[in-house]
Design a protein around this motif. Structure first.
Motif, mmCIF file in Angstrom:
data_model
loop_
_atom_site.group_PDB
_atom_site.id
_atom_site.type_symbol
_atom_site.label_atom_id
_atom_site.label_comp_id
_atom_site.label_asym_id
_atom_site.label_seq_id
_atom_site.Cartn_x
_atom_site.Cartn_y
_atom_site.Cartn_z
ATOM 1 N N PRO A 228 0.800 -1.226 0.000
ATOM 2 C CA PRO A 228 0.000 0.000 0.000
ATOM 3 C C PRO A 228 0.836 1.281 0.000
ATOM 4 O O PRO A 228 0.433 2.297 -0.583
ATOM 5 C CB PRO A 228 -0.831 -0.102 1.280
ATOM 6 N N ALA A 229 2.001 1.256 0.626
ATOM 7 C CA ALA A 229 2.841 2.452 0.682
ATOM 8 C C ALA A 229 3.361 2.840 -0.702
ATOM 9 O O ALA A 229 3.709 4.001 -0.934
ATOM 10 C CB ALA A 229 4.015 2.241 1.639
ATOM 11 N N GLU A 230 3.418 1.861 -1.610
ATOM 12 C CA GLU A 230 3.914 2.114 -2.962
ATOM 13 C C GLU A 230 2.796 2.038 -4.013
ATOM 14 O O GLU A 230 3.066 1.970 -5.210
ATOM 15 C CB GLU A 230 4.999 1.096 -3.320
ATOM 16 N N ALA A 231 1.550 2.053 -3.538
ATOM 17 C CA ALA A 231 0.419 1.813 -4.431
ATOM 18 C C ALA A 231 0.387 2.783 -5.612
ATOM 19 O O ALA A 231 0.137 2.384 -6.755
ATOM 20 C CB ALA A 231 -0.894 1.891 -3.653
ATOM 21 N N LEU A 232 0.666 4.057 -5.352
ATOM 22 C CA LEU A 232 0.602 5.046 -6.433
ATOM 23 C C LEU A 232 1.744 4.870 -7.429
ATOM 24 O O LEU A 232 1.622 5.290 -8.580
ATOM 25 C CB LEU A 232 0.637 6.465 -5.856
#
Length: 403
Positions: A103-107
């Motif tokens: 999630p921390a790298e989702a973008l």
């Protein structure tokens, strides 16, 4: 006395002759398409190697391979030599998987707009032929789709060059009332815009195609204004933005290939747009033409604002196209533009290259060419140039989204 052959009366009128020649050319173009895209006369998108997919996702190729072996994500097909190949749809499945897993790298993995981030509507405009307007629109659409974005491309040019690049021959594939004209016309034949949006062979890109019927909007708008279509979303310069709003939840970016003249369609595009790309070939005659375009555009924008229109763009950028950095006069023109317009000129330029011309002959973008279609070095340089341009435009989009 015998008559001179140059003075003989024509056997057919000019209108009939031109119509006959148009039909001959149309039939030949259809034949060429059938040969290019056998067996169904439809374009298909190339597949991606595991190395290309790993580079797109920013992960190690070994990680991608292990995910496949563990059944953690999609199972790719294999070529005869055993190499794994992925479709763009499969790449996007992996994007979603990684975005959920990290999630921390989702973008980074899946950079689609979120929440209240504004739909970006980018109009590509200029009324000087040869400025690479359609080429720019096509490559930007392909680049953004490869990054995982959902793109709607609107061909607003009656000449339908963008539609042709997506594999549609206007006179054969696009029937009456199947362009954006169907959604913005003034009579009871008007259709919801959803009905004229087409899925394309390129995963992530939908298209509203064009044909000559778009000219009807130019002819009918003065009469419509006289009849009172001059308020709210019904006024001509708001109609396009109103129909885009009907489907904005489905897309991250809308790209509009505007007509090469300042008519009602172009004004509608300028009013709908949140961003404006003005393509310019760095030759003095093209710059002089663009100057007239800018002067006319500013005057017409003033008229629109007087009638209650609001013209507010998140960015306006000039894009240097077909640039030969070894051409002294071109370099001087580019220097002039950068000195006058400063950061409003995109830092990268699209270089002049035979790779784009070769791709165009096959109705493809650089992103669709396979290695060996043109020289490896030629294609690499062309892609490096195009990637740099599209990457900067994407950065502008991300900046508007507050990233």
């Amino acid at each position: 006395m015998t008559s001179h052959p140059l003075r003989s009366e024509p056997a057919e009128s000019s209108a009939i002759k031109i119509s006959r020649q148009s039909q001959l050319l149309s039939a030949q173009l259809q034949s060429i398409r059938e040969r290019l895209y056998e067996p169904e006369s439809a374009k298909t998108l190339k597949t991606f190697t595991s190395r290309e997919v790993a580079a797109l996702l920013g992960i190690a190729e070994s990680t991608l391979r292990q995910m496949s072996l563990d059944g953690e994500s999609v199972i790719p097909d294999r070529q005869d030599n055993g190499r794994r190949i992925y479709t763009l749809a499969q790449v996007n499945e992996i994007r979603e998987h990684l975005a959920n897993k990290r999630p921390a790298e989702a973008l980074d993995f899946l950079p689609r707009r979120r929440g209240d981030e504004k739909l970006q509507i980018i109009a590509v405009a200029n009324f000087k032929g040869g400025s690479a307007k359609t080429t720019t629109t096509l490559h930007l659409a392909h680049y953004l789709a490869i990054q995982g974005l959902r793109v709607l491309a609107i061909d607003l040019d009656p000449q339908a060059s963008l539609s042709a690049m997506f594999g549609y021959q206007p006179e054969f594939d696009i029937e009456e009332n199947e362009t954006v004209y169907a959604a913005i016309r003034y009579d009871d034949q008007r259709r919801p815009v959803r009905e004229v949006i087409r899925r394309t062979y390129f995963e992530g890109i939908d298209l509203i195609p064009a044909n000559l019927e778009l000219m009807e909007y130019e002819h009918e708008t003065p009469q419509a204004i006289a009849e009172g279509y001059g308020r709210g979303d019904e006024i001509f310069f708001r109609r396009l933005s109103a129909v885009i709003a009907e489907v904005e939840a489905n897309y991250d970016v809308v790209l509009i290939d505007a007509p090469p003249q300042l008519g009602y369609l172009t004004l509608a595009a300028l009013c709908a747009a949140t961003g404006l790309l003005i393509t310019i070939h760095p030759a003095m005659i093209d710059v002089a033409s663009m100057n007239q375009f800018l002067a006319m555009m500013s005057d017409l924008m003033g008229v629109i604002e007087e009638r209650g229109g609001t013209l507010s763009h998140d960015f306006i950028r000039y894009l240097i196209t077909r640039h030969n950095p070894n051409d002294g006069p071109q370099v001087n023109v580019v220097t002039l533009l950068r000195s006058l317009f400063k950061e409003d000129v995109l830092a990268p330029a699209v270089v002049e290259t035979t790779a784009i011309a070769s791709a165009g002959l096959e109705k493809k973008s650089l992103y669709e060419l396979t290695r060996g279609s043109v020289g490896r070095d030629t294609l690499s340089r062309a892609l490096e140039s195009m990637d740099a341009v599209n990457r900067e435009i994407f950065l502008h989009i991300k900046h508007v989204w507050g990233r």
